[in-house]
Write a protein that holds these residues in place. Structure first.
Motif, mmCIF file in Angstrom:
data_model
loop_
_atom_site.group_PDB
_atom_site.id
_atom_site.type_symbol
_atom_site.label_atom_id
_atom_site.label_comp_id
_atom_site.label_asym_id
_atom_site.label_seq_id
_atom_site.Cartn_x
_atom_site.Cartn_y
_atom_site.Cartn_z
ATOM 1 N N PRO A 59 11.620 11.946 -14.939
ATOM 2 C CA PRO A 59 12.234 11.318 -13.755
ATOM 3 C C PRO A 59 11.212 10.789 -12.754
ATOM 4 N N TYR A 60 10.149 11.548 -12.492
ATOM 5 C CA TYR A 60 9.189 11.106 -11.489
ATOM 6 C C TYR A 60 8.237 10.040 -12.018
ATOM 7 N N LEU A 61 7.958 10.060 -13.319
ATOM 8 C CA LEU A 61 7.205 8.946 -13.897
ATOM 9 C C LEU A 61 8.042 7.664 -13.838
ATOM 10 N N GLY A 62 9.353 7.813 -14.055
ATOM 11 C CA GLY A 62 10.245 6.661 -13.930
ATOM 12 C C GLY A 62 10.267 6.114 -12.511
ATOM 13 N N LEU A 63 10.283 7.020 -11.516
ATOM 14 C CA LEU A 63 10.232 6.588 -10.123
ATOM 15 C C LEU A 63 8.915 5.880 -9.811
ATOM 16 N N ILE A 121 0.841 -1.207 0.000
ATOM 17 C CA ILE A 121 0.000 0.000 0.000
ATOM 18 C C ILE A 121 0.871 1.251 0.000
ATOM 19 N N GLY A 122 1.922 1.259 0.826
ATOM 20 C CA GLY A 122 2.817 2.404 0.874
ATOM 21 C C GLY A 122 3.471 2.666 -0.470
ATOM 22 N N LEU A 123 3.893 1.611 -1.148
ATOM 23 C CA LEU A 123 4.521 1.765 -2.472
ATOM 24 C C LEU A 123 3.540 2.322 -3.496
ATOM 25 N N ILE A 124 2.303 1.855 -3.461
ATOM 26 C CA ILE A 124 1.298 2.332 -4.427
ATOM 27 C C ILE A 124 0.984 3.803 -4.190
ATOM 28 N N VAL A 125 0.841 4.199 -2.923
ATOM 29 C CA VAL A 125 0.560 5.613 -2.621
ATOM 30 C C VAL A 125 1.737 6.492 -3.041
ATOM 31 N N ALA A 126 2.960 6.039 -2.769
ATOM 32 C CA ALA A 126 4.136 6.803 -3.173
ATOM 33 C C ALA A 126 4.209 6.924 -4.699
ATOM 34 N N ALA A 127 3.879 5.849 -5.411
ATOM 35 C CA ALA A 127 3.869 5.888 -6.881
ATOM 36 C C ALA A 127 2.827 6.873 -7.393
#
Length: 472
Positions: free
Chosen positions: A204-208, A105-111
């Motif tokens: 860069p942020y789409l890549g992240l 969940i944390g990874l999805i929200v950060a993405a």
């Protein structure tokens, strides 16, 4: 009582307070989870690239540009506080859904936060950027709440401090290379010919975002042990009944505030005529030494606090020292390489005095930092500069070791306590302005290092006495 339940059905369930003696299956999960520490270190340090970029694009005053840090670190406090309130009324949500699902969940929200940079650039809205940063940091806050205690339980309890330090060393590696890679991408490779455009942050942020989602998918399919609750989910603020946790929250607040405060003031300190009189451009690489010391020290801490035999520890530490010496020598010069070698020797000497015991290491390192700050306040020239730079090496083990000491013995309240510790990271937004105010009122930046010195005095107390597990 919380249990460690392996994802694969054929593996046995073990109590989290008394894990199975066979921990060899936890090596791969630890490697996967450690990737999270690298990612949030990299993303956090990208803010240092965004500040000058946004300041130029939107013609901001300096305080307005610093709202980037306010939006980012404000999420740590707000999300952690909301998590704590939820856990006191509805029961700990991480114990309900499992640590593995919490990380996803944390990874999805950060993405999602990273993805929001694209419409923010199209709309040319600074407020939108700040919102995107808040969402991004909210996801990282969830990762902090889940991943830190998760690493602590992925193996023998007596090695938890070592694992925490290793993970934080990887985190520091992310902060070390982010300015190089992020600066190249945003300012050079994908920068628009129109220097007033924010479009260079899109790619860069789409890549992240893509990378974060990829890691989420890997964790979803990975065979990771999952911490979950059995029986009734308890409500109430059970975590704060533990005195060592409450003191640990204060300790994390003091540590993060002092670490960020020293790093923020370092370039201006080096520029002082009676210190070195260097320009900002010349002083920047000394800031890299400060943060790089944090990374090297955490690798040392991970090795020293592990159960590796003494000879093995010695060999690995000598290897890391040699690599560090050669890196500084080839990138800079022999004189600076020898200075770094001397500082590493001092760091290892204090580590030996602490006898590799986690709480003693925190206390002894904090005492060393107070001594270095006194030199920085009273001395002049290169001696004063290198004394402040050396603090990075001694800061190294503090955050992961304090965190680990603070969550010991919490049982079912572990993730609730973790949320409170993450909330205490807000010290990084409070202590630096206090040091700045001291410098403004006294007219003496050098003397203002008394402020972080007081923070380390509390850390000394925690390392000697405050860490002891007692219920209030």
């Amino acid at each position: 009582m919380a249990t460690i339940t392996p994802t694969a059905p054929e593996e046995a369930t073990a109590q989290s307070a008394a894990l199975s003696p066979d921990y060899k299956n936890y090596t791969s999960p630890l490697v996967v989870v450690t990737l999270l520490f690298f990612m949030w270190g990299f993303i956090t340090c990208m803010n240092d690239i965004l500040i000058p970029k946004m300041q130029h694009v939107f013609k901001l005053q300096f305080w307005q540009a610093m709202l980037i840090q306010t939006a980012f670190f404000g999420a740590y406090f707000i999300v952690s506080f909301l998590y704590f309130l939820l856990s006191t009324t509805k029961g700990d949500p991480i114990l309900k859904i499992g640590y593995k699902n919490g990380i996803i969940i944390g990874l999805i929200v950060a993405a999602l936060g990273c993805t929001l940079f694209y419409p923010a650039a199209i709309l040319h809205s600074y407020s939108f950027f700040l919102m995107a940063l808040f969402v991004l940091a909210s996801g990282i806050t969830v990762l902090q709440i889940t991943a830190n205690p998760y690493v602590a339980i992925l193996g023998p309890p007596q090695n938890s401090s070592s694992r925490m330090n290793l993970s934080q060393a990887v985190n520091s590696f992310g902060t070390t290379i982010a300015p190089i890679i992020g600066g190249y991408l945003i300012f050079d490779y994908v920068a628009s010919a129109d220097i007033d455009s924010a479009d260079s942050v899109k790619l860069p942020y789409l890549g992240l975002a893509a990378l974060l989602l990829l890691i989420a998918a890997l964790i979803k399919i990975a065979r990771l042990p999952r911490l979950e609750g059995t029986g009734k989910i308890e409500t109430g603020a059970g975590a704060v009944k533990h005195r060592h946790l409450v003191l640990g929250i204060i300790c994390i607040f003091m540590y993060v505030g002092a670490e960020v405060s020293i790093g923020s003031a370092l370039i201006n300190y080096i520029k002082l005529p009676h210190i070195t009189g260097l320009t900002e451009s010349e002083a920047k690489h000394y800031l890299a030494f400060y943060w790089g010391g944090l990374m090297i020290g955490r690798f040392f801490g991970a090795i020293a606090l592990s159960t590796i035999k003494r000879l093995g520890k010695f060999i690995v530490i000598v290897f890391i020292t040699l690599v560090t010496f050669l890196t500084v020598y080839f990138l800079y010069d022999l004189e600076q390489a020898l200075i770094i070698l001397g500082l590493i020797a001092l760091n290892l000497a204090v580590l030996l005095l602490a006898r590799f015991i986690p709480n003693r290491t925190v206390a002894f390192f904090a005492i060393a930092v107070i001594g270095l700050l006194l030199i920085g306040v009273l001395a002049e020239g290169s001696l004063a500069m290198w004394a402040i730079i050396a603090i990075g090496l001694f800061n190294s083990v503090m955050f992961p070791t304090i965190f680990d000491l603070a969550i010991k013995g919490l049982g079912r309240n572990t993730s609730q306590g973790s949320s409170l510790l993450v909330m205490a990271i807000v010290g990084g937004a409070i202590i630096p302005p206090l040091q700045g105010l001291f410098a403004d009122l006294s007219g003496n930046l050098q003397l203002s290092f008394i402020v972080p010195m007081l923070c380390y005095a509390f850390i000394v107390y925690y390392g000697f006495a405050g860490y002891k597990v007692r219920r209030t």
